[in-house]
Structures are given as C-alpha cells and as structure tokens.
Design an enzyme around this catalytic site. Structure first.
Site, PDB file in Angstrom:
ATOM      1  N   TYR A  67      22.142  38.444 -13.751  1.00 37.16           N
ATOM      2  CA  TYR A  67      21.325  39.286 -12.877  1.00 37.16           C
ATOM      3  C   TYR A  67      21.996  39.380 -11.503  1.00 37.16           C
ATOM      4  CZ  TYR A  67      17.728  38.314 -16.420  1.00 37.16           C
ATOM      5  OH  TYR A  67      17.029  38.163 -17.595  1.00 37.16           O
ATOM      6  N   ARG A 217       8.552  46.978 -20.064  1.00 33.81           N
ATOM      7  CA  ARG A 217       9.414  47.320 -18.913  1.00 33.81           C
ATOM      8  C   ARG A 217       8.662  48.165 -17.882  1.00 33.81           C
ATOM      9  NH1 ARG A 217      14.243  45.163 -19.684  1.00 33.81           N
ATOM     10  NH2 ARG A 217      15.005  44.868 -21.804  1.00 33.81           N
ATOM     11  N   GLY A 218       7.384  47.833 -17.712  1.00 34.91           N
ATOM     12  CA  GLY A 218       6.565  48.521 -16.713  1.00 34.91           C
ATOM     13  C   GLY A 218       5.822  49.733 -17.240  1.00 34.91           C
ATOM     14  N   PHE A 219       6.122  50.122 -18.485  1.00 32.70           N
ATOM     15  CA  PHE A 219       5.517  51.343 -19.028  1.00 32.70           C
ATOM     16  C   PHE A 219       3.993  51.245 -19.070  1.00 32.70           C
ATOM     17  CE2 PHE A 219       4.132  54.131 -22.522  1.00 32.70           C
ATOM     18  CZ  PHE A 219       4.666  55.332 -22.084  1.00 32.70           C
TER      19      PHE A 219
END
EC number: 1.1.1.-
Length: 351
Positions: A67, A217-219
C-alpha cells in the site's frame, strides 16, 4: 437514504482463529488512506482517524507493504507512537512486489525474511501480531513460504501467520506446516464464491476469517453515485463491476438494499456490513474508510440485528445471476485464490 444506526454498541472482542489471537470484532482496513483509492489523504487526518478507531474499540489495524508502496505502513508507524502500539492488534502483509515496473508475487524464503524486516522497520515495532502472505507465489511450494514464516514466529518477529486469497487446498497444505490463524478474503453481499469451499475449510481447521471489502469496495454505501465520484487515480475505475455495461444492473442491487435499509432504520452500508457480521462469530470484517463519520457508521452496523428471513431477503437481491462483472480487472485476477495452487514440496530446490 435512512439515518445511520448509532454507534452505541461497544465493539466486542473475538477470538480470531484458535491459536490465541484476540481482536476487535470489526477491524479497520487502512489501504485507502494511502493508496489505490485516489490520492493519499492528509497524514494528520489519518492519524486522528486511527486514534479515534482505537479509542472506540476498533483495534485490529490492517495494512500491507504494497500500500503506497510502504507509505501506509509508515503512516501506521506514526499513529502507533505514544503508547498506541500496546492497544492494537497489528496486521500487515507481504508478497506483492513491483520489480522492473511489473507487478509480481514472491514467497521465497529470502524475500519473506527481507519483507518482514522492512515492515518491522517502517512500522517501528519489534513484532507484528498477524503477518499475512498477501498473494500466493505459484512458483514456490506453500510449505517453503510457511516454513520461513514459522522461523519468524520462533524468532519473535511475528506472532501469528495468515494467508490472503488462498485456495482451500493451499490453506490445508500451509496449516500442516504451521497453524494458520486467519485467512483474509473478499466476502460481501456480492462476493460470495468463498462460501463453497474456503469458509468450510477454515472452520474445519479452526482458522479465523477476515473479510475485506465487506462493503463491495464502497458500492454499498452509495451505489452508482460512488462510481461517478471516483478520481482518475482510483483503481476501482478499472474493476469490471464498475464498468458502464455492468453498472446499470448492479445499481439495481444497491437500490434494493437501500430500500430495505430504510425499513430497518439504518444506512445501506450498515445493512451490508451487518450481513457480514451475521456470518458467524469467527468472522471479522475490516471495512476501510478515511472519514470519522463513516467509521462511526461502520461501528453502528454491529448493533443492526437481522433475522434469518432478512438475511435470506438480502441474499436474494445479490444472487450470482444478478451480479454483473468480475471483482478484479483481468491483470489482477490471475493472483486470486482461483489461481493460487503451488508446486509440490518435492519439486523445490533451495536457491
């Protein structure tokens, strides 16, 4: 959209796996603070967010050396200063390497050891609580990789071993060399392929389950609106599920979840996260966020109760037939658990 269920519940503790590790029942995925989801966020804000999470009882912090690369571990290292280290369970990962500008996976012993030393240095700690192989190296027998991790446990550099995106057979082979504490995998309302083989294998072997991307993923926080708001630096722009040809159909799933959330008096993301929490006492989701209000909302999901009928209703919205598109772009799909078999140990020649 309904108001959020309040973050009133104390974050309970849970045993992760059967080797002695205890963590918060919800963790904090830290990736998006530094990488992949648009530009890095301001460091003081992210340190404050991490401190807020720990004070609220979310103590399992999840990062990786890829990351940034490296910048997320350095951020956590700063956040852990001043006595915070003793209050958290620190998880990081190794195995994804960029060499000659290409993304590769490595699990050879020399790399494993060097990666661990690098993470210890960046995090500013003398031991990592949970050290995962981020992706499985298909060139190296899994027994060889785990053998080196076992040495790191014996040396006190890591406490517990984890795997990420590993198949059931790879998990079995690894566990025979040294007990695996946790397997990290993508598990959410619209990513359920792990339920067939991997989840039962983990449960049979007493391995804890850490669910990444539990909000798709935030959807499940905003549906199609999320995709419209993504920056050009956001890797989600390349995910098949978020492409226009799939988005229209997938947006219908979100709208159904959103309608049910309104009936339940919570947000759609809380409902989707509660679904993961209801999968069992051995499951720890690690939603990521960069905003304190969203963190509080995620904690609030712990107090959302779902009946078996409500669970079934939610699952009916996102059946395999309803979800359009893969969870990773093709270039990254070749390192997921579906492609994680390693050669037999007998084939290994130590280099």
């Amino acid at each position: 959209m309904a108001a959020a269920a309040p973050a009133t519940a104390a974050v309970r503790r849970m045993k992760l796996g059967s080797q002695g590790l205890e963590v918060s029942a919800q963790g904090l995925g830290c990736m998006g603070m530094s990488a992949f989801y648009g530009p890095p966020k301001p460091e003081p804000d992210m340190v404050a967010l991490i401190h807020h999470a720990v004070a609220a009882g979310v103590t399992l912090l999840d990062t990786s050396d890829i990351y940034g690369p490296h910048t997320n571990e350095l951020l956590l290292g700063k956040a852990l200063q001043g006595g915070v280290r003793d209050k958290v369970e620190l998880a990081t990962k190794f195995g994804i390497a960029f060499e000659d500008g290409k993304r590769g996976v490595r699990g050879d012993p020399a790399y494993v050891r060097a990666a661990c030393e690098g993470s210890l240095r960046r995090l500013g700690v003398d031991s990592i609580d949970l050290y995962y192989q981020h992706r499985v190296d298909k060139k190296v027998p899994i027994e060889v990789t785990i053998g080196e991790l076992k040495k790191l446990v014996e040396e006190g550099k890591i406490k517990y071993i984890g795997l990420s995106e590993a198949s059931a057979s790879t998990i079995r082979r690894a566990h025979a060399v040294h007990p695996i504490t946790a397997v990290q995998l993508e598990w959410s309302l619209w990513s359920r392929d792990v339920e067939e083989d991997i989840i039962p294998t983990c449960r049979e072997l007493g391995i804890g389950i850490v669910a990444y991307s539990p909000l798709g993923r935030g959807f499940f926080s905003a549906g199609a609106k999320l995709v419209e708001s993504l920056s050009d630096q956001d890797f989600r722009k390349h995910i098949p599920r978020f492409q226009q040809e799939n988005l229209e159909k997938n947006a219908e799933i979100f709208e159904r979840v959103n309608a049910m959330a309104a009936r339940k008096g919570c947000t759609p993301s809380q409902l989707a996260l509660a679904w993961v929490h209801h999968q069992g006492s051995d499951v720890c989701p690690i939603p990521g966020t960069t905003k304190i209000e969203n963190l509080n909302q995620n904690i609030g999901a712990l107090s959302v109760k779902l009946t078996p009928e409500e669970m079934a209703e939610l699952e009916s919205y996102a059946s395999t037939d309803d979800v359009r598109g893969d969870r990773y772009p093709q270039a990254m799909a070749n390192t997921t658990w579906q492609n994680s078999e390693t050669p037999p140990l007998s084939s290994w020649k130590a280099q």
